[in-house]
Design an enzyme around this catalytic site. Structure first.
Site, mmCIF file in Angstrom:
data_model
loop_
_atom_site.group_PDB
_atom_site.id
_atom_site.type_symbol
_atom_site.label_atom_id
_atom_site.label_comp_id
_atom_site.label_asym_id
_atom_site.label_seq_id
_atom_site.Cartn_x
_atom_site.Cartn_y
_atom_site.Cartn_z
ATOM 1 N N GLN A 213 0.756 -1.002 -0.091
ATOM 2 C CA GLN A 213 0.008 0.001 0.004
ATOM 3 C C GLN A 213 0.778 1.286 0.228
ATOM 4 O O GLN A 213 1.660 1.355 0.583
ATOM 5 C CB GLN A 213 -0.889 0.044 1.274
ATOM 6 N N CYS B 50 -6.576 7.055 4.852
ATOM 7 C CA CYS B 50 -5.897 7.369 6.145
ATOM 8 C C CYS B 50 -6.468 8.681 6.581
ATOM 9 O O CYS B 50 -6.260 9.705 5.862
ATOM 10 C CB CYS B 50 -4.243 7.293 5.985
#
Length: 348
Positions: free
Chosen positions: A95, A124
C-alpha cells in the site's frame, strides 16, 4: 529492501505466491462459498512476521503498512525499513501513500518483482497525511487518483509481461458524508482501470468507536463492477457473516480484529468464539524469531493477543499480573524466558 536478490539468480528463494493474481483469490474464495479474507494495512504492525502468521490461519491476501512513495523512492534506508520479503511470503499488496503519478511509477518499478499488487491509500484520516494530499484527502481528488491508477498500470505493462502480468492496482477508500460523491469516485477509478476496491464504511471524521456503516458499503458496492472488500469492525466470524449478508461484497478485511487474534479467520472450528489461542501466540513468536520485528512491537502484538477479552468473554490468556510482567521485559531473550515460565512456548 530485504529480498532484492531473490530474482538475481537465487530463484529457489522466490516466493511461489508471486505467481498468483489477487483476482484469482477472489474466484477461489467464491468457489469455496465464502468471502476473500484480507489483512489490513496497519502502520508499524503489518510487518512480514505478522503477515506470515495470519496467512497460516486463513488470510488470503495481506497488505503492507502504508509506504510513503516519495521517501521510498529516494532512500535506501526507507526501502530496507518499509518492505521485507521471504521465500514463504503470502500474497502481498504494497500500500502506497502517494499523490504523484511520477512517484507511483517509480515505486511500482522498484516493488514490482516482489509484490502481487499496488494499493493506493485513499483512507488514512490522519491530519498530517491529509495536509500532504495523501490518504483520505484523495477522496476529494478523484481525477488525481485516476491518474495514479493509470500510471501504476502503465508501469506494470511496460515491464516484462511474463513476470508482471499478474499484478493488480487497487484503492482503499472511505465514504463521503454524501454517498453520491463516493459513487462518483468509484465510477472514476473504475474507468481508470482499477482492479478492485476496499471500502471502509466510515468517513474521515468518524471515530473508530462508532459502528461501521454497512448500509453505506452496500450502496457503494452496488455501483462497483470490480470486486469489493468491506472493511470495519471485523472481530469474529459472526462479523464476517454480517458483512457478507448485509453488503454483498466479495471480501472482508480486518485490522484490529487480527491484531487481537491473528487466527480470526480460522474456519476449522477450533477455538471459534474463544478469542486468540495459545497456539497462535506460539506461531507468531516462531515467525518473529525468523523474521525479526522491533522488540517493542513484538511486546505490543503480544499484549493485544494475550490481553484482549473481546472474544474471550472476560477470560484472557494472561492475567493482569502476567501482562504487567510481560510489559516489563527488556529484551527478546528475557521475553521468551518469561513466556516459557508462564505458559511454555513450543518451538515450531
Amino acid at each position: 529492501m530485504n529480498g532484492t536478490h531473490f530474482l538475481d539468480g537465487e530463484h529457489d528463494l522466490r516466493p511461489s505466491s508471486l505467481d498468483i493474481n489477487p483476482l484469482q483469490l477472489f474466484d477461489i474464495a467464491k468457489s469455496e462459498g465464502r468471502l476473500l479474507y484480507a489483512a489490513a494495512p496497519m502502520v508499524r504492525y503489518s510487518k512480514l512476521a505478522f503477515r506470515e502468521t495470519v496467512a497460516q490461519y486463513g488470510v488470503d491476501l495481506t497488505w503492507t503498512p502504508m509506504i510513503l512513495a516519495k521517501e521510498f523512492n529516494r532512500s535506501l534506508a526507507a526501502r530496507d525499513s518499509d518492505f521485507t520479503l521471504s521465500p514463504t511470503s503470502p500474497p502481498t499488496i504494497a500500500q502506497l501513500g502517494v499523490n504523484s503519478p511520477l512517484e507511483i511509477s517509480r515505486t511500482t518499478t522498484l516493488l514490482s518483482p516482489f509484490i502481487n499488487g499496488i494499493d493506493i491509500n485513499c483512507g488514512c484520516p490522519q491530519s498530517w497525511a491529509c495536509a500532504e494530499s495523501l490518504g483520505a484527502a484523495l477522496m476529494h481528488k478523484r481525477s488525481l487518483v485516476a491518474s495514479l491508477i493509470t500510471s501504476a498500470k502503465s508501469t506494470f505493462n511496460s515491464l516484462s509481461p511474463s513476470s508482471h502480468s499478474n499484478k493488480t492496482v487497487s484503492v482503499k477508500i472511505r465514504i463521503h458524508k454524501d454517498l453520491r460523491e463516493t459513487v462518483d469516485f468509484v465510477r472514476t477509478v473504475q474507468e481508470a482501470g482499477v482492479d478492485f476496491i476496499t471500502i471502509h464504511g466510515r468517513t474521515r471524521s468518524t471515530r473508530s468507536s462508532e459502528p461501521v456503516d454497512l448500509e453505506a458499503i452496500k450502496l457503494v458496492a452496488e455501483h462497483c463492477s470490480v470486486p469489493t472488500i468491506s472493511n470495519g469492525d471485523v472481530f469474529s466470524l459472526e462479523d464476517v457473516r454480517g458483512h457478507a449478508e448485509r453488503t454483498g461484497v466479495d471480501g472482508v478485511m480486518a485490522a484490529r480484529g487480527l491484531l487481537e487474534n491473528p487466527g480470526l479467520f480460522r474456519e476449522d472450528g477450533e477455538g471459534r468464539g474463544k478469542g486468540c489461542e495459545w497456539g497462535v501466540v506460539e506461531r507468531f513468536m516462531s515467525e518473529v524469531v525468523r523474521r525479526p520485528v522491533p522488540f517493542k512491537l513484538v511486546v505490543h502484538h503480544l499484549s493485544e493477543m494475550v490481553g484482549s477479552d473481546r472474544g474471550q468473554k472476560g477470560k484472557t490468556l494472561f492475567s493482569k499480573e502476567e501482562r504487567k510482567g510481560m510489559m516489563e521485559c527488556g529484551s527478546m531473550v528475557e521475553l521468551i524466558d518469561f513466556l516459557d515460565e508462564v505458559r511454555e512456548v513450543t518451538r515450531l
